[in-house]
Every structure is written in C-alpha cells, then in structure tokens.
Design an enzyme around this catalytic site. Structure first.
Site, PDB file in Angstrom:
ATOM      1  CE  LYS A  13     -62.611  25.458  51.571  1.00 20.02           C
ATOM      2  NZ  LYS A  13     -64.056  25.333  51.917  1.00 20.02           N
ATOM      3  NE  ARG A  88     -64.342  31.696  53.029  1.00 18.07           N
ATOM      4  CZ  ARG A  88     -63.850  30.808  53.894  1.00 18.07           C
ATOM      5  NH1 ARG A  88     -62.660  30.306  53.750  1.00 18.07           N
ATOM      6  NH2 ARG A  88     -64.567  30.425  54.919  1.00 18.07           N
ATOM      7  NE  ARG A 127     -67.324  21.900  60.319  1.00 13.24           N
ATOM      8  CZ  ARG A 127     -66.817  22.629  59.321  1.00 13.24           C
ATOM      9  NH1 ARG A 127     -65.936  22.105  58.502  1.00 13.24           N
ATOM     10  NH2 ARG A 127     -67.171  23.868  59.147  1.00 13.24           N
ATOM     11  NE  ARG A 133     -66.069  25.749  62.334  1.00 11.78           N
ATOM     12  CZ  ARG A 133     -65.539  25.878  61.127  1.00 11.78           C
ATOM     13  NH1 ARG A 133     -64.668  25.000  60.695  1.00 11.78           N
ATOM     14  NH2 ARG A 133     -65.873  26.886  60.360  1.00 11.78           N
ATOM     15  NE  ARG A 144     -69.231  28.915  57.864  1.00  7.68           N
ATOM     16  CZ  ARG A 144     -69.125  27.687  58.356  1.00  7.68           C
ATOM     17  NH1 ARG A 144     -70.002  27.245  59.230  1.00  7.68           N
ATOM     18  NH2 ARG A 144     -68.150  26.917  57.974  1.00  7.68           N
TER      19      ARG A 144
HETATM   20  P1  AMP Z   1     -63.359  28.261  57.316  1.00  9.50           P
HETATM   21  O1  AMP Z   1     -62.805  27.440  58.422  1.00  9.50           O
HETATM   22  O2  AMP Z   1     -62.479  28.322  56.105  1.00  9.50           O
HETATM   23  O3  AMP Z   1     -64.780  27.868  56.965  1.00  9.50           O
HETATM   24  O4  AMP Z   1     -63.439  29.767  57.844  1.00  9.50           O
HETATM   25  C1  AMP Z   1     -64.191  30.098  59.001  1.00  9.50           C
HETATM   26  C2  AMP Z   1     -64.459  31.592  59.033  1.00  9.50           C
HETATM   27  O5  AMP Z   1     -63.220  32.303  59.098  1.00  9.50           O
HETATM   28  C3  AMP Z   1     -65.171  32.149  57.814  1.00  9.50           C
HETATM   29  O6  AMP Z   1     -66.578  31.985  57.872  1.00  9.50           O
HETATM   30  C4  AMP Z   1     -64.757  33.613  57.888  1.00  9.50           C
HETATM   31  O7  AMP Z   1     -65.465  34.303  58.903  1.00  9.50           O
HETATM   32  C5  AMP Z   1     -63.303  33.498  58.340  1.00  9.50           C
HETATM   33  N1  AMP Z   1     -62.409  33.385  57.171  1.00  9.50           N
HETATM   34  C6  AMP Z   1     -61.652  32.311  56.812  1.00  9.50           C
HETATM   35  N2  AMP Z   1     -60.954  32.561  55.698  1.00  9.50           N
HETATM   36  C7  AMP Z   1     -61.286  33.819  55.311  1.00  9.50           C
HETATM   37  C8  AMP Z   1     -60.923  34.656  54.226  1.00  9.50           C
HETATM   38  N3  AMP Z   1     -60.073  34.236  53.263  1.00  9.50           N
HETATM   39  N4  AMP Z   1     -61.461  35.898  54.173  1.00  9.50           N
HETATM   40  C9  AMP Z   1     -62.292  36.343  55.119  1.00  9.50           C
HETATM   41  N5  AMP Z   1     -62.702  35.602  56.153  1.00  9.50           N
HETATM   42  C10 AMP Z   1     -62.209  34.348  56.261  1.00  9.50           C
END
Ligand code: AMP
Length: 191
Positions: A13, A88, A127, A133, A144
């Site tokens: 994404k 989400r 990654r 990360r 996740r």
């Molecule tokens: P991502 O980079 O989109 O995979 O997001 C990394 C982490 O940020 C996720 O595993 C959540 O802990 C937090 N996060 C990102 N977007 C959201 C969201 N819309 N709602 C809640 N937590 C989020």
C-alpha cells in the site's frame, strides 16, 4: 480523487500510495507514517501510540480519529487525498464518513490490494531485515495479520455494499500493480 487504499500489511500500500499520489497530484496520507514520525519525534501522540504499534495492535480509535480529522482539515487535501492505513475498522469508517460529511465531500473509490497470506508474511519479514521496523518481528507480524483479518477485512463488505470497492491483484511486479490501479482509477471517470 478521494480514495482509500485497503489491503493487508505487506501488500504494498505504501509504495503504491506514493506512486498514485504523484500521478494524481493528491497527498498520500498514511496513518502508520504519521504515527511513526510522532514516535520518532517523541511527541505526546507518539508516546500514546508506541506501545500499541510495537505490539501490532491498533492504536485506540479516539487517538487515531482525532489525528486523521486534523490531517483532513489541512489545505493540501482540497483536491483530494489517498488514505493509506485508515480506516482500519468499521467504527473508523463511520467516523471517516462523518468527517467527510462535515467537509462536504464524498469518497470516489476504495481500492483493495489483494495479497496472498504467505507472500505478505515473507515480504514483511524481508522488510524487517532491511528497515528494522520495531513491529516487523515474526510474532508481531502474525498479530498484525490477525488484526487485519478480524478488524479491517470487514471493511471490504462495508464499501462493496456502497458500490465503492474495486479489488486489484496486489501480487507480482510493482509496476504491474501500479498499472492495474491506474487503470481502475481512470475507468471511474469514463462513464
Ligand atoms: P502501518 O504502517 O499502516 O502498517 O501501521 C503501523 C501501525 O500503526 C499499525 O500496526 C497500528 O499500530 C498503527 N496504525 C496505523 N494506522 C492505524 C489506524 N487506522 N488505526 C489504528 N492504528 C493504526
């Protein structure tokens, strides 16, 4: 263009959002990136989000929704936006509707990048080696993906019911996936 990019962690994404952002001249808004920047900067928001992120859990809706509302009130979203990683869960989707209603705008499309479970796990592990990360360890990755299946996947039915969902095969070459996305977006404006 006002669009949401849906899809499991590791589906690409972020990469695709950056490309579409450039192509259509709208900002890509990644809640994960905003949270990571806040964690890195040691802000209050970062401190609130950090433990949830490291565990692979969702940051509470109250925190996340307020952050998105603030971001969507900025001037650069006037021509549209591409949301990456938000909403989400169904409650966030309802909240997003309220925010867009207040702004007097509507979503054009929800692009779902579909991906194979084993493939995204391998991508995320790869990654983790490259970027280091904190939430890319094997246990956290598994969690996740579970959170995605439980909380986020129901959004496909939610948006399909509203006639907004377009599913795109997220597997294969990055350029090919971009072309599929662009074709899907361009076909929206031709009746
Ligand atoms: P991502 O980079 O989109 O995979 O997001 C990394 C982490 O940020 C996720 O595993 C959540 O802990 C937090 N996060 C990102 N977007 C959201 C969201 N819309 N709602 C809640 N937590 C989020």
């Amino acid at each position: 263009m006002r669009a949401i990019l849906l899809g499991p962690p590791g589906a690409g994404k972020g990469t695709q959002a950056a490309r579409l952002s450039e192509r259509y001249g709208v900002p890509a808004i990644s809640t994960g990136d905003i949270f990571r920047a806040n964690v890195g900067g040691g802000t209050g928001l970062g401190l609130q989000a950090k433990e949830y992120m490291n565990a692979g859990a969702l940051v509470p809706d109250s925190i996340t929704n307020a952050m998105v509302k603030d971001r969507l009130s900025q001037d650069d979203v006037g021509n549209g936006f591409l949301l990456d990683g938000y909403p989400r869960n169904p409650d966030q989707a309802v909240e997003l509707d309220l925010m867009l209603g207040d702004l007097g705008v509507k979503l054009d499309v929800v692009l779902e990048l579909t991906a194979d479970f084993d493939e995204v796990t391998q991508r995320l592990l790869g990654r983790a080696l490259k970027e280091g990360r904190a939430d890319d360890t094997e246990d956290v990755i598994r969690h996740r993906l579970e959170v995605y299946a439980e909380s986020t996947a129901p959004l496909t039915a939610f948006y399909e019911g509203r006639g907004l969902l377009v599913q795109i095969d997220g597997m294969g070459e990055i350029d090919d996936v971009t072309e599929r996305l662009v074709a899907a977006v361009n076909s929206l404006s031709t009746p």
